[in-house]
Design a protein around this motif. Structure first.
Motif, PDB file in Angstrom:
ATOM      1  N   GLY A 197       0.818  -1.218   0.000  1.00 52.29           N
ATOM      2  CA  GLY A 197       0.000   0.000   0.000  1.00 52.29           C
ATOM      3  C   GLY A 197       0.850   1.266   0.000  1.00 52.29           C
ATOM      4  N   TYR A 198       2.124   1.143   0.382  1.00 51.37           N
ATOM      5  CA  TYR A 198       3.026   2.297   0.377  1.00 51.37           C
ATOM      6  C   TYR A 198       3.799   2.423  -0.941  1.00 51.37           C
ATOM      7  CZ  TYR A 198       2.193   2.657   5.382  1.00 51.37           C
ATOM      8  OH  TYR A 198       1.605   2.820   6.611  1.00 51.37           O
ATOM      9  N   LYS A 199       3.527   1.498  -1.871  1.00 52.67           N
ATOM     10  CA  LYS A 199       4.201   1.530  -3.156  1.00 52.67           C
ATOM     11  C   LYS A 199       3.463   2.468  -4.112  1.00 52.67           C
ATOM     12  CE  LYS A 199       5.794  -1.660  -6.772  1.00 52.67           C
ATOM     13  NZ  LYS A 199       5.848  -3.087  -7.185  1.00 52.67           N
ATOM     14  N   ASN A 200       4.207   3.302  -4.805  1.00 52.79           N
ATOM     15  CA  ASN A 200       3.623   4.199  -5.811  1.00 52.79           C
ATOM     16  C   ASN A 200       4.652   4.444  -6.906  1.00 52.79           C
ATOM     17  OD1 ASN A 200       5.403   6.227  -4.804  1.00 52.79           O
ATOM     18  ND2 ASN A 200       3.916   6.724  -3.203  1.00 52.79           N
ATOM     19  N   SER A 201       4.371   5.440  -7.720  1.00 49.27           N
ATOM     20  CA  SER A 201       5.269   5.717  -8.852  1.00 49.27           C
ATOM     21  C   SER A 201       6.642   6.193  -8.394  1.00 49.27           C
ATOM     22  CB  SER A 201       4.622   6.762  -9.778  1.00 49.27           C
ATOM     23  OG  SER A 201       4.367   7.966  -9.049  1.00 49.27           O
TER      24      SER A 201
END
Length: 572
Positions: free
Chosen positions: A463-467
């Motif tokens: 959930g803390y992963k993004n671009s």
């Protein structure tokens, strides 16, 4: 007191110091032997003359004729039987001591040992056993000689130490120390042997016994020869001269044997053979099988015929194997038997007290174990209950923040948005407050531990992963989470949530890895990001994370420097 200066021989006994022994011509041996075989049972102990006892005592301690030792054994065997029948325990001990010496000189080590054990058993049965120091010292010393002859060197040293512990005479201590040094010589521990012989040589001026003096000087020379010391030959020759002066046949056998060894080591075969032949001649006079065997073996060793050397090697090997097989160790049996006697003697008196004491001790132990167990159970339950209460409080506060604070803020925002007179900056600030309250609520909301915990934890981390941030986990799915306690799973979830939240807010990291591993009953988690790092001395919000892990007896270690990323190692 008796002593020995080589492995199987060179024994001298002193019971009647300053007393001359009557010499009986050789033909009388047969007459006396026949007399004691056939007529001794009909005489009481009072009818044995002191001269006869002295004669056979001397026949054993200083044998000079072939029948000396056999006739001495026959005499004292009969005398022991009479002494035991008349309850004369002291004389029976004296008889057994002489029998042990005679059997040892003949080479019957097992019989010699059995006599010593019987004598020690008699001493132990006496009320005055603590006063029989001289007898015990002599018996222990003789037993040490037997163990040495049986190649049981460790027991020999222990036995000599027992004798030294109770010896109260200088002459006795000299004899025992000499015998102990001989053990070190057998073990090729020549420096240990030299230290004892040197000490004895310094003290020999205090002795009034030429046989002991010559024994000390001879053994000192022998060990000096082993160490290639220049004083060796002078001491060996001095001992030989002193023994010739005193007609010490056993001592002369030792001196000639040692001189033969000395010259053999010097490659002087002529002198070595000459002294070895003299030793063999003396062993015939002493009539000791072990003396003869040693002398013949020494002469054979100087023969260059390879068959003789092979024969010696084989006979030595067979003799050693036989000795090991026949070494029954009667003294150790005596110790076991003695302990059994003591136990039986006190069993009736101690049984009631023993049972009472055992019952009280058992009761006390049970109470103690119950108290200890209760304490740890209570402490563990209290700790778990406290942690559970903390988690419930966090969850309750999170729910209140969401249901009351966040909802009220959201209503207020909606109301303000419908009012055109309100500044948009104020609305933006209200939105930030709403976002924070929502995040707090989510971070502390209840965790459904009935679902697959691995999936929940993986969803949390991803959930803390993004671009801008890449999150990678390793071995998370391999951990058997069903074996982990719920409190530990909750702590892991919260701690990783705090670390990931801290990373998103402060680290500016673009890459995060989390490696999971189960070692025994513990879970190991290694966290690493490539962010800007932090100053650990300030800790920021990490104290709460540490206390959460510590409450479950786990550990968490942080590593970070400004500009060098952030690491955390968790064991729980």
């Amino acid at each position: 007191m008796h002593y020995l200066n080589q492995k199987y021989k060179y024994t001298n006994c002193f019971y009647f110091r300053g007393m001359e022994f009557k010499k009986v011509p050789f033909p009388n041996h047969i007459f006396v032997l026949v007399f004691w075989v056939f007529f001794l049972p009909f005489y009481s102990i009072a009818q044995i003359s002191n001269d006869t006892i002295r004669y056979y005592h001397n026949a054993i301690t200083n044998p000079s004729e072939p029948l000396d030792l056999p006739s001495g054994i026959q005499f004292f065997t009969k005398k022991k039987q009479i002494d035991l029948k008349t309850n004369d325990t002291l004389n029976a001990i004296y008889d057994l001591r002489l029998l042990s010496i005679a059997e040892f000189k003949i080479g019957n080590n097992f019989n010699s040992e059995s006599h010593i054990v019987e004598a020690l058993d008699l001493i132990q049965s006496m009320n005055s056993r603590d006063t029989l120091i001289n007898a015990r010292v002599g018996l222990y010393n003789q037993l040490g000689r037997i163990y040495r002859a049986s190649d049981n060197f460790s027991e020999a040293i222990k036995t000599y130490d027992k004798a030294l512990a109770i010896a109260n005479k200088l002459n006795d201590s000299v004899v025992i120390l000499n015998n102990k040094a001989n053990i070190y010589k057998d073990l090729s521990e020549f420096n240990n042997a030299l230290a004892i012989y040197t000490l004895l040589n310094e003290k020999h001026s205090l002795l009034n016994n030429d046989k002991q003096k010559s024994l000390i000087i001879d053994n000192l020379g022998n060990i000096q020869a082993k160490l290639n010391l220049p004083e060796a030959l002078e001491n060996l020759q001095s001992a030989l001269t002193l023994r010739e002066k005193n007609s010490d046949i056993v001592g002369l056998h030792a001196s000639n044997t040692h001189l033969s060894e000395y010259y053999l080591d010097k490659k002087d075969t002529i002198n070595a053979v000459n002294y070895a032949k003299k030793a063999l001649s003396l062993s015939n006079k002493i009539n000791s099988n072990s003396f003869k065997l040693e002398s013949i073996s020494q002469l054979m060793g100087m023969n260059k015929n390879p068959l003789i050397h092979e024969y010696r090697k084989l006979t030595d090997s067979i003799a050693k194997a036989k000795q090991v097989a026949e070494n029954k160790n009667a003294f150790l049996k005596y110790n076991v038997a003695e302990e059994q006697k003591k136990t039986q003697a006190s069993k009736l008196l101690q049984e009631i007290e023993s049972r009472k004491r055992l019952a009280y001790q058992s009761l006390a132990l049970v109470i103690f174990l119950i108290l200890i167990g209760s304490y740890f159970i209570y402490r563990n339950r209290y700790r778990k209950a406290k942690i559970e209460e903390i988690y419930k409080t966090e969850t309750r506060i999170a729910k209140k923040v969401h249901d009351e604070v966040a909802n009220d803020v959201y209503k207020l925002m909606t109301s303000l948005e419908n009012n055109s007179n309100i500044d948009n900056k104020l609305i933006d600030e209200m939105e930030k407050i709403y976002t924070k309250t929502r995040d707090i609520s989510r971070e502390n909301s209840a965790i459904d531990l009935n679902q697959d915990f691995g999936i929940q934890l993986n969803d949390l981390l991803l959930g803390y992963k993004n671009s801008n941030v890449n999150v990678i986990t390793r071995n998370l799915s391999k951990v058997p989470w069903y074996t982990i306690h719920e409190l530990n799973k909750t702590a892991i979830y919260r701690v990783l949530q705090e670390l990931m939240t801290n990373m998103r807010k402060h680290s500016q990291a673009t890459f995060v890895t989390l490696v999971f591993k189960k070692v025994g009953s513990k879970i190991h988690i290694n966290y690493l990001d490539n962010g800007v790092g932090c100053d650990l001395s300030k800790k920021n919000g990490l104290q709460h994370t540490e206390s959460r892990i510590a409450s479950l007896k786990g550990t968490i270690i942080f590593e970070s420097k400004q500009g060098d990323g952030f690491k955390a190692s968790i064991i729980i």
